[in-house]
Design a protein around this motif. Structure first.
Motif, PDB file in Angstrom:
ATOM      1  N   VAL A 119       0.848  -1.187   0.000  1.00 62.80           N
ATOM      2  CA  VAL A 119       0.000   0.000   0.000  1.00 62.80           C
ATOM      3  C   VAL A 119       0.889   1.244   0.000  1.00 62.80           C
ATOM      4  O   VAL A 119       1.725   1.411   0.889  1.00 62.80           O
ATOM      5  N   CYS A 120       0.726   2.086  -1.022  1.00 64.65           N
ATOM      6  CA  CYS A 120       1.565   3.282  -1.181  1.00 64.65           C
ATOM      7  C   CYS A 120       3.043   2.930  -1.003  1.00 64.65           C
ATOM      8  O   CYS A 120       3.753   3.535  -0.194  1.00 64.65           O
ATOM      9  N   PRO A 121       3.522   1.933  -1.769  1.00 62.81           N
ATOM     10  CA  PRO A 121       4.868   1.419  -1.497  1.00 62.81           C
ATOM     11  C   PRO A 121       5.982   2.401  -1.833  1.00 62.81           C
ATOM     12  O   PRO A 121       5.965   3.051  -2.882  1.00 62.81           O
ATOM     13  N   LEU A 122       6.943   2.489  -0.910  1.00 66.59           N
ATOM     14  CA  LEU A 122       8.198   3.163  -1.191  1.00 66.59           C
ATOM     15  C   LEU A 122       9.004   2.250  -2.104  1.00 66.59           C
ATOM     16  O   LEU A 122       9.177   1.068  -1.809  1.00 66.59           O
ATOM     17  N   LEU A 123       9.495   2.790  -3.225  1.00 65.94           N
ATOM     18  CA  LEU A 123      10.213   1.992  -4.205  1.00 65.94           C
ATOM     19  C   LEU A 123      11.463   2.725  -4.658  1.00 65.94           C
ATOM     20  O   LEU A 123      11.517   3.958  -4.637  1.00 65.94           O
ATOM     21  N   PRO A 124      12.482   1.988  -5.090  1.00 67.57           N
ATOM     22  CA  PRO A 124      13.704   2.658  -5.544  1.00 67.57           C
ATOM     23  C   PRO A 124      13.502   3.469  -6.818  1.00 67.57           C
ATOM     24  O   PRO A 124      14.241   4.406  -7.076  1.00 67.57           O
ATOM     25  N   GLY A 125      12.492   3.123  -7.614  1.00 72.68           N
ATOM     26  CA  GLY A 125      12.272   3.838  -8.868  1.00 72.68           C
ATOM     27  C   GLY A 125      11.231   4.925  -8.788  1.00 72.68           C
ATOM     28  O   GLY A 125      10.531   5.180  -9.786  1.00 72.68           O
ATOM     29  N   VAL A 126      11.094   5.565  -7.628  1.00 72.46           N
ATOM     30  CA  VAL A 126      10.086   6.621  -7.469  1.00 72.46           C
ATOM     31  C   VAL A 126      10.309   7.719  -8.497  1.00 72.46           C
ATOM     32  O   VAL A 126      11.442   8.183  -8.714  1.00 72.46           O
ATOM     33  N   ARG A 127       9.232   8.133  -9.154  1.00 69.48           N
ATOM     34  CA  ARG A 127       9.323   9.168 -10.179  1.00 69.48           C
ATOM     35  C   ARG A 127       7.948   9.805 -10.358  1.00 69.48           C
ATOM     36  O   ARG A 127       6.955   9.301  -9.850  1.00 69.48           O
ATOM     37  N   GLU A 128       7.903  10.901 -11.068  1.00 67.03           N
ATOM     38  CA  GLU A 128       6.650  11.570 -11.404  1.00 67.03           C
ATOM     39  C   GLU A 128       5.791  11.810 -10.156  1.00 67.03           C
ATOM     40  O   GLU A 128       4.585  11.589 -10.162  1.00 67.03           O
ATOM     41  N   VAL A 129       6.438  12.280  -9.107  1.00 60.61           N
ATOM     42  CA  VAL A 129       5.720  12.531  -7.855  1.00 60.61           C
ATOM     43  C   VAL A 129       4.970  13.856  -7.986  1.00 60.61           C
ATOM     44  O   VAL A 129       5.583  14.894  -8.276  1.00 60.61           O
ATOM     45  N   PRO A 130       3.653  13.852  -7.782  1.00 62.82           N
ATOM     46  CA  PRO A 130       2.889  15.090  -7.981  1.00 62.82           C
ATOM     47  C   PRO A 130       3.074  16.077  -6.838  1.00 62.82           C
ATOM     48  O   PRO A 130       3.484  15.711  -5.735  1.00 62.82           O
ATOM     49  N   GLU A 131       2.745  17.317  -7.103  1.00 66.80           N
ATOM     50  CA  GLU A 131       2.693  18.317  -6.044  1.00 66.80           C
ATOM     51  C   GLU A 131       1.544  17.977  -5.095  1.00 66.80           C
ATOM     52  O   GLU A 131       0.518  17.418  -5.507  1.00 66.80           O
ATOM     53  N   HIS A 132       1.746  18.305  -3.828  1.00 65.54           N
ATOM     54  CA  HIS A 132       0.693  18.033  -2.860  1.00 65.54           C
ATOM     55  C   HIS A 132      -0.525  18.906  -3.158  1.00 65.54           C
ATOM     56  O   HIS A 132      -0.391  20.099  -3.442  1.00 65.54           O
TER      57      HIS A 132
END
Length: 261
Positions: A119-132
């Motif tokens: 659930v909402c996993p932290l991953l090494p390939g995090v990308r395209e993170v939206p603005e809050h």
């Protein structure tokens, strides 16, 4: 309860009886957040023993100097799982950083894991993170941490934050987390570790400004028996913000787990 694993005394609480379900919380909190979010989603399912540990360096579980990396932390969690499950195949549920560790546990001991929920996993390939972006509320209640975590900012969500999230901050061993985080890459890094073959569900918040959802979507191609849900009007606090939907998704996953046993 307290289970000693080498030099680490792991504090945990549990509910129910039956097949073990190990639920791992995220960074900077403790078992209380996971318990508050996942008990409503799991307590209606018969025959489940839900176990909520405090991860090392958080809550009432210390992180001795012998824990120097994420690999050390995963080794501790695997040994804890061995102790509390007595050799029984168990289910793994993780939120955020807890999902990062859960992936590694399933990759290393796939024969011991009956099902995997991320659930909402932290991953090494995090990308395209939206603005809050706040979708409910005026954005004028609570402190900065609350306003940066929740996208649904109602008095009810603020009360949940104050009861289940904020109290853990005073218990965090920041030096220990910094020490472990300095060697935070797991070996092998999940993915491309060997794919866990069991029933899997991946749930991500479309508005998650902490880890995004793009990397989570990739997991459906990695796990051969994964369902994927990207939930609108939900951020990193999705388990608080969308409890009924989370319950339904986990119920479907549990059905697939039982079918596979």
């Amino acid at each position: 309860m307290e289970i000693r694993v080498g030099q680490v005394a792991v504090h945990a609480v549990e509910h129910g009886a039956g097949r073990p379900v190990l639920v791992l919380h995220g960074a900077g909190v403790d078992h209380r957040e996971a318990e508050a979010c996942f008990e409503p989603a799991l307590d209606g399912a018969a025959g489940l023993r839900r176990i909520y540990p405090d991860l090392p360096g958080m809550g009432r579980t210390p992180a001795p100097a012998s824990l120097r990396s994420a690999d050390d932390l995963v080794d501790t969690l695997l040994r804890f799982a061995d102790e509390v499950t007595d050799g029984t195949a168990y289910l793994l549920v993780g939120h955020s950083a807890g999902a990062y560790f859960a992936q590694a546990m399933a990759a290393r001991r796939p024969e011991r894991v009956a099902g995997l929920a991320l659930v909402c996993p932290l991953l090494p390939g995090v990308r395209e993170v939206p603005e809050h972006r706040v979708v409910v509320g005026a954005g004028d209640i609570g402190d900065d941490a609350f306003r940066g975590y929740f996208v649904i900012q109602t008095p009810e969500m603020l009360e949940r934050y104050r009861r289940y999230v904020a109290p853990a901050a005073a218990l965090v061993d920041e030096a220990a987390l910094e020490r472990i985080g300095a060697r935070g890459a797991l070996t092998p890094e999940p993915p491309p570790a060997p794919a866990y073959p069991g029933p899997t569900v991946v749930v991500a918040g479309r508005l998650d400004s902490t880890v995004g959802h793009a990397a989570a979507v990739d997991l459906v191609h990695h796990y051969p028996h994964a369902s994927l849900a990207v939930v609108d009007d939900a951020g990193h606090a999705l388990p608080h913000e969308q409890p009924e939907l989370l319950r339904a998704l986990l119920a479907e996953w549990l059905t697939r787990v039982e079918r596979s046993l």
